[in-house]
Design a protein around this motif. Structure first.
Motif, PDB file in Angstrom:
ATOM      1  N   ARG A 282       0.764  -1.196   0.067  1.00 27.61           N
ATOM      2  CA  ARG A 282      -0.029   0.090  -0.092  1.00 27.61           C
ATOM      3  C   ARG A 282       1.010   1.185   0.113  1.00 27.61           C
ATOM      4  O   ARG A 282       0.507   2.300  -0.589  1.00 27.61           O
ATOM      5  CB  ARG A 282      -0.873  -0.027   1.323  1.00 27.61           C
ATOM      6  N   THR A 283       2.018   1.295   0.624  1.00 28.05           N
ATOM      7  CA  THR A 283       3.114   2.411   0.669  1.00 28.05           C
ATOM      8  C   THR A 283       3.343   2.520  -0.646  1.00 28.05           C
ATOM      9  O   THR A 283       3.670   3.555  -1.154  1.00 28.05           O
ATOM     10  CB  THR A 283       4.241   2.056   1.751  1.00 28.05           C
ATOM     11  N   TRP A 284       3.740   1.574  -1.354  1.00 28.00           N
ATOM     12  CA  TRP A 284       4.225   1.512  -2.579  1.00 28.00           C
ATOM     13  C   TRP A 284       3.419   2.143  -3.457  1.00 28.00           C
ATOM     14  O   TRP A 284       3.608   2.802  -4.622  1.00 28.00           O
ATOM     15  CB  TRP A 284       4.398   0.192  -2.997  1.00 28.00           C
TER      16      TRP A 284
ATOM     17  N   VAL B 225       5.765 -10.947  12.635  1.00 25.28           N
ATOM     18  CA  VAL B 225       6.335  -9.613  12.786  1.00 25.28           C
ATOM     19  C   VAL B 225       5.091  -8.678  13.071  1.00 25.28           C
ATOM     20  O   VAL B 225       3.984  -8.858  12.436  1.00 25.28           O
ATOM     21  CB  VAL B 225       7.026  -9.087  11.777  1.00 25.28           C
ATOM     22  N   GLU B 226       5.310  -7.392  13.388  1.00 24.29           N
ATOM     23  CA  GLU B 226       4.489  -5.986  13.484  1.00 24.29           C
ATOM     24  C   GLU B 226       5.425  -5.315  12.758  1.00 24.29           C
ATOM     25  O   GLU B 226       6.498  -4.959  13.182  1.00 24.29           O
ATOM     26  CB  GLU B 226       4.024  -5.948  14.986  1.00 24.29           C
ATOM     27  N   TYR B 227       4.775  -4.461  11.652  1.00 21.12           N
ATOM     28  CA  TYR B 227       5.850  -3.436  10.995  1.00 21.12           C
ATOM     29  C   TYR B 227       4.961  -2.391  10.566  1.00 21.12           C
ATOM     30  O   TYR B 227       3.782  -2.308  10.314  1.00 21.12           O
ATOM     31  CB  TYR B 227       6.577  -4.234   9.925  1.00 21.12           C
ATOM     32  N   SER B 228       5.885  -1.339  10.376  1.00 21.99           N
ATOM     33  CA  SER B 228       5.158  -0.051   9.608  1.00 21.99           C
ATOM     34  C   SER B 228       6.063   0.264   8.154  1.00 21.99           C
ATOM     35  O   SER B 228       7.317  -0.234   8.337  1.00 21.99           O
ATOM     36  CB  SER B 228       5.189   0.849  10.560  1.00 21.99           C
ATOM     37  N   SER B 229       5.432   0.732   7.299  1.00 21.39           N
ATOM     38  CA  SER B 229       6.154   1.107   6.292  1.00 21.39           C
ATOM     39  C   SER B 229       6.004   2.439   5.850  1.00 21.39           C
ATOM     40  O   SER B 229       4.753   2.817   5.744  1.00 21.39           O
ATOM     41  CB  SER B 229       5.825  -0.036   4.962  1.00 21.39           C
ATOM     42  N   SER B 230       7.126   3.378   5.609  1.00 24.73           N
ATOM     43  CA  SER B 230       6.811   4.658   5.146  1.00 24.73           C
ATOM     44  C   SER B 230       7.512   5.025   3.829  1.00 24.73           C
ATOM     45  O   SER B 230       8.876   4.427   3.823  1.00 24.73           O
ATOM     46  CB  SER B 230       7.263   5.569   6.301  1.00 24.73           C
ATOM     47  N   PRO B 231       7.108   5.740   3.119  1.00 24.91           N
ATOM     48  CA  PRO B 231       7.817   6.296   1.934  1.00 24.91           C
ATOM     49  C   PRO B 231       9.144   7.148   1.984  1.00 24.91           C
ATOM     50  O   PRO B 231       9.060   7.858   2.931  1.00 24.91           O
ATOM     51  CB  PRO B 231       6.598   6.788   0.991  1.00 24.91           C
ATOM     52  N   LEU B 232       9.810   6.902   1.131  1.00 25.68           N
ATOM     53  CA  LEU B 232      11.140   7.692   1.372  1.00 25.68           C
ATOM     54  C   LEU B 232      10.723   9.298   0.838  1.00 25.68           C
ATOM     55  O   LEU B 232      11.097  10.487   1.351  1.00 25.68           O
ATOM     56  CB  LEU B 232      12.249   7.397   0.282  1.00 25.68           C
ATOM     57  N   ASP B 233       9.904   9.134  -0.270  1.00 24.57           N
ATOM     58  CA  ASP B 233       9.433  10.452  -0.710  1.00 24.57           C
ATOM     59  C   ASP B 233       7.923  10.291  -0.895  1.00 24.57           C
ATOM     60  O   ASP B 233       7.243   9.609  -1.883  1.00 24.57           O
ATOM     61  CB  ASP B 233      10.112  10.755  -2.041  1.00 24.57           C
TER      62      ASP B 233
ATOM     63  N   ARG C  70       5.982  12.253  -2.179  1.00 26.55           N
ATOM     64  CA  ARG C  70       5.480  12.758  -3.598  1.00 26.55           C
ATOM     65  C   ARG C  70       5.850  11.489  -4.520  1.00 26.55           C
ATOM     66  O   ARG C  70       5.095  11.810  -5.890  1.00 26.55           O
ATOM     67  CB  ARG C  70       6.039  13.878  -4.142  1.00 26.55           C
ATOM     68  N   ASN C  71       6.751  10.681  -4.485  1.00 26.49           N
ATOM     69  CA  ASN C  71       7.181   9.855  -5.401  1.00 26.49           C
ATOM     70  C   ASN C  71       7.141   8.275  -4.606  1.00 26.49           C
ATOM     71  O   ASN C  71       8.389   7.906  -4.232  1.00 26.49           O
ATOM     72  CB  ASN C  71       8.443  10.262  -6.030  1.00 26.49           C
ATOM     73  N   PRO C  72       6.094   7.747  -4.465  1.00 29.20           N
ATOM     74  CA  PRO C  72       5.989   6.670  -3.897  1.00 29.20           C
ATOM     75  C   PRO C  72       6.966   5.325  -4.210  1.00 29.20           C
ATOM     76  O   PRO C  72       7.427   4.506  -3.433  1.00 29.20           O
ATOM     77  CB  PRO C  72       4.548   6.081  -3.753  1.00 29.20           C
ATOM     78  N   ARG C  73       7.087   5.419  -5.531  1.00 24.30           N
ATOM     79  CA  ARG C  73       7.997   4.171  -6.008  1.00 24.30           C
ATOM     80  C   ARG C  73       9.607   4.458  -5.642  1.00 24.30           C
ATOM     81  O   ARG C  73      10.329   3.706  -6.030  1.00 24.30           O
ATOM     82  CB  ARG C  73       7.751   4.308  -7.747  1.00 24.30           C
ATOM     83  N   ALA C  74      10.033   5.748  -5.356  1.00 23.80           N
ATOM     84  CA  ALA C  74      11.175   6.103  -4.913  1.00 23.80           C
ATOM     85  C   ALA C  74      11.980   5.232  -3.812  1.00 23.80           C
ATOM     86  O   ALA C  74      12.974   4.915  -3.993  1.00 23.80           O
ATOM     87  CB  ALA C  74      11.317   7.531  -4.463  1.00 23.80           C
TER      88      ALA C  74
END
Lengths: 125, 602
Positions: free
Chosen positions: B165-167, B190-198, B200-204
């Motif tokens: 979803r972050t992707w 596991v329990e995890y969270s994912s955050s985008p690097l950018d 504005r550009n999720p695929r980055a």
């Protein structure tokens, strides 16, 4: 003042117990049978109950059970005149099973009843 | 991987200004040199002009200009030097910051890894590497699918998972529970969270923070098992905080009290019992709460519908490792039914006990003696011990005491004189008693006897059996006093089995085997169900005053008890009543005795 409830169907025994105990400094209420005794206790709880066993309407053993249910730990003395040709102590033993702390066979002297009452009060204090 | 540096190091500071020596050189050397040079040049031009009449103006001017440029050149050098120093400082700062971030990254207990746009790991911290079971170098460049345990062909399976979803949307997503796979194919929760690097550009790329929750799941499973056990136990369990406020009740509590959980949570446990018991209960509870004193108590507890149940509870304090009271736990059970059974046993004992007192002269006699002795004693208190009244009353006391001793002797004698029970056929006694009764019963009441089976002897006292038949028949006749009717008396042999004993609580005293059953049936008004329970109480009577003492059935009960028998009553209002007296066959008693004898001999 320490209050004692006497439940006894025989008027003379009831009256003489009241006189003995009052003379010894206790406040005494009386009832003539188990049912009335329980009603009286509900309205005016006493510090100790002395009850006869063989009484009309509600016998002393049932009365003792209900008194213990109402106030666990209530000091109760059961008194009885014994039975005809049977174990005289039997009813008093059952009274103990029902929750009486002391039992006393009639006829008892003034000394015996006052000693029993006094000992019991000392024990619970 | 960069070795962690000391995080306690002081924050970055600016260095001492590097420009001071240059300024010093500029001020001390170049500036005076320039001034001196310019003065010399002006003097040189003047002398040349005076001596030769020619001005070497251009050369000197160029020389002067060059000299004048020296400070500017010095200034430029100073600027270059300063710029260089600034760059050096920034590089140092960046290096130290990087070191610090690396240290933080690797010191974190949670696993952290970064993924590039292709889903491959570019950064991984020590915890993540430890949990994934490989060194960071080996894990570097591994793919997201490897971690999620997916073959690359099943990309669609990542749909809906936090990473995916972050992707897609560039948002931070949390996943409460998933599985990460190690390189060896094993997995762990596991329990995890994912955050985008950018954003504005999720695929980055994305940063994933995760933790191994195996231990937590194990603890949760243990707690769930414990909670289920506590919740499903038959015992009522109430847990309170340190002040006695209810924080938990189990299902049994709801079943027993009919109070739904949400209605009692937050209430103080001191307010649980019935109002009239509140005082003694509150005292114990307050002691338990303040001092942690455990206690056990049996008390009538109220249900939501207003009825009571007999609760037997144990109160205990819950303490932490330092011994401080953190709460209380109350475990209780409903013993109403047990007491009901107990009451049945106790009631039979009670009736037997009271029955022994009823109907005898000793009881009355002792009451009279109590009055005589006590009144005399009281009166003597008020008299002069030397007076004749006192002496006379003393004689009364002595006489009363002699009477007291005499009653005791009589009781002892009568006990000795008790007739022993002997094997006896009951029918002659029944016939004799009913014949006597028929003579005295009113005309409108008839009495019929039945002896349908063969007869076994019973260990009995015939006079007592006579009394039983007499009392039961008298009772039946009194029930039909107004209407008249038939009293049926039947004596028969009955095989009592376990089922019969189990189905009728009143027969619980009996042993399986042959019994003689004496049945007395009337056609009277029957017995109200509420009266049946009290039927054998001494003095209990539904008759008007003067019609009967109420002791008759109590005496029957006492006699049957001493004969090891039982009484069963069946009645419907308006349909009459049936009293059945079960007495064990002497053969049954004998066989029991023989068996006991054989056992003791063996």
């Amino acid at each position: 003042m320490t209050r004692i409830l006497v439940i006894e169907d025989e008027r003379q025994v009831r009256d003489v117990l009241k006189q003995i105990l009052e003379k010894a400094g206790y406040a005494v209420d009386t009832s003539e049978d188990g049912r009335k005794g329980l009603e009286h206790f509900r309205k005016n709880p006493a510090d100790m109950v002395i009850t006869d066993i063989l009484m009309p309407d509600k016998d002393g053993l049932e009365t003792i059970e209900e008194l213990v249910g109402l106030n666990p730990g209530l000091p109760i003395i059961a008194i009885s005149g014994g039975g005809p040709g049977e174990k005289a102590q039997f009813a008093l033993d059952v009274a103990k099973m029902c929750g009486a702390v002391r039992v006393l066979a009639k006829p008892f002297s003034r000394k015996e009843i006052l000693e029993t009452v006094g000992d019991l009060f000392r024990e619970i204090q | 991987m960069v070795a962690p540096t000391d995080l306690s190091e002081a924050p970055l500071r600016h260095h001492r200004s590097p420009y001071q020596p240059f300024v010093l050189v500029f001020l001390v050397i170049f500036l005076p040199a320039a001034v001196v040079t310019i003065k010399l040049d002006v003097f040189h031009i003047f002398v040349a002009w005076v001596l030769s009449g020619r001005v070497w103006f251009l050369d000197e001017l160029v020389s002067m200009l060059l000299l004048c440029m020296l400070p500017f050149m010095a200034y430029l050098s100073y600027r270059l030097f300063r710029l260089n120093r600034t760059l050096q400082i920034d590089e140092e700062t960046i290096r130290r910051l990087h070191q610090r971030n690396e240290s933080i990254l690797h010191a974190v207990g949670d696993g952290i890894f970064g993924l590039n746009g292709a889903g491959r790991m570019t950064v991984i911290n020590a915890s993540a590497a430890r949990m994934l079971g490989e060194s960071p170098e080996k894990l570097m460049d591994s793919h997201l699918f490897d971690i999620l345990g997916l073959p690359s062909a099943t990309v669609s399976e990542t749909v809906g998972r936090a990473l995916e979803r972050t992707w897609m949307d560039g948002q931070t997503h949390l996943c409460a529970q998933d599985f990460f796979y190690r390189m060896d194919g094993t997995s762990f929760p596991v329990e995890y969270s994912s955050s985008p690097l950018d954003p504005r550009n999720p695929r980055a790329g994305a940063v994933v923070t995760f933790r191994d929750i195996s231990r937590r799941l194990q603890i949760e499973a243990e707690l769930n098992r414990l909670a289920a056990a506590v919740n499903q136990t038959e015992e009522m369990i109430v847990i309170t905080d340190a002040q006695g406020n209810i924080i938990y009740v189990n299902s049994a509590f709801e079943t027993m009290t009919l109070y739904p959980r949400h209605e009692v949570l937050g209430c103080n446990v001191a307010h649980l019992p019935e109002k009239r018991l509140m005082e003694s209960w509150s005292d114990k509870v307050s002691q338990a709460i303040s001092q942690g004193i455990p206690f056990k108590q049996r008390f009538p507890a109220p249900k939501k519908d207003g009825t009571l149940f007999q609760a037997d509870i144990t109160w205990s304090a819950v303490r932490d490792s330092k011994g401080r009271i953190t709460g209380h736990v109350v475990v209780g059970r409903d013993i109403t039914r047990e007491l009901g059974l107990g009451r049945h046993l106790k009631k039979s004992q009670r009736l037997e006990a009271v029955g022994t007192l009823a109907g005898g002269i000793a009881h009355d006699f002792n009451n009279i003696l109590t009055a005589i002795l006590s009144y005399t004693e009281l009166t003597m208190d008020d008299l002069d011990p030397k007076g004749s009244e006192y002496r006379n009353l003393n004689e009364v006391m002595e006489a009363a005491n002699r009477a007291k001793d005499l009653v005791k002797q009589l009781l002892t004698f009568s006990r000795r004189g008790e007739r022993e029970r002997i094997p006896l056929l009951l029918s002659p006694t029944v016939k004799e008693t009913t014949s006597l009764l028929m003579a005295v019963l009113p005309d409108k009441i008839t009495l019929e006897t039945f002896f349908p089976t063969e007869e076994d002897p019973v260990l009995a006292d015939s006079s007592r059996i006579h009394q039983v038949v007499m009392n039961l028949c008298t009772n039946a006749a009194e029930a039909m006093e107004k209407t008249g009717g038939v009293i049926k008396v039947c004596l028969e042999r009955v095989q009592v089995d376990q089922t019969m004993i189990a189905n009728h609580g009143v027969l619980s005293r009996l042993r399986p085997g042959l019994h003689m059953v004496l049945t007395v049936q009337d056609q009277g008004g029957g017995i109200d169900a509420t009266h049946i329970d009290r039927l054998f109480d001494p003095f209990f009577t539904t008759k008007s005053i003067g019609k009967g003492s109420g002791l008759g059935l109590s005496v029957v009960h006492g006699i049957v008890q001493t004969h090891e028998g039982a009484i069963k009553i069946d009645s419907l209002v308006g349909k009459g009543a049936i009293f059945q007296v079960f007495l064990p066959s002497a053969l049954l008693v004998e066989s029991e005795l023989t068996r006991c004898g054989q056992r003791s001999r063996s």
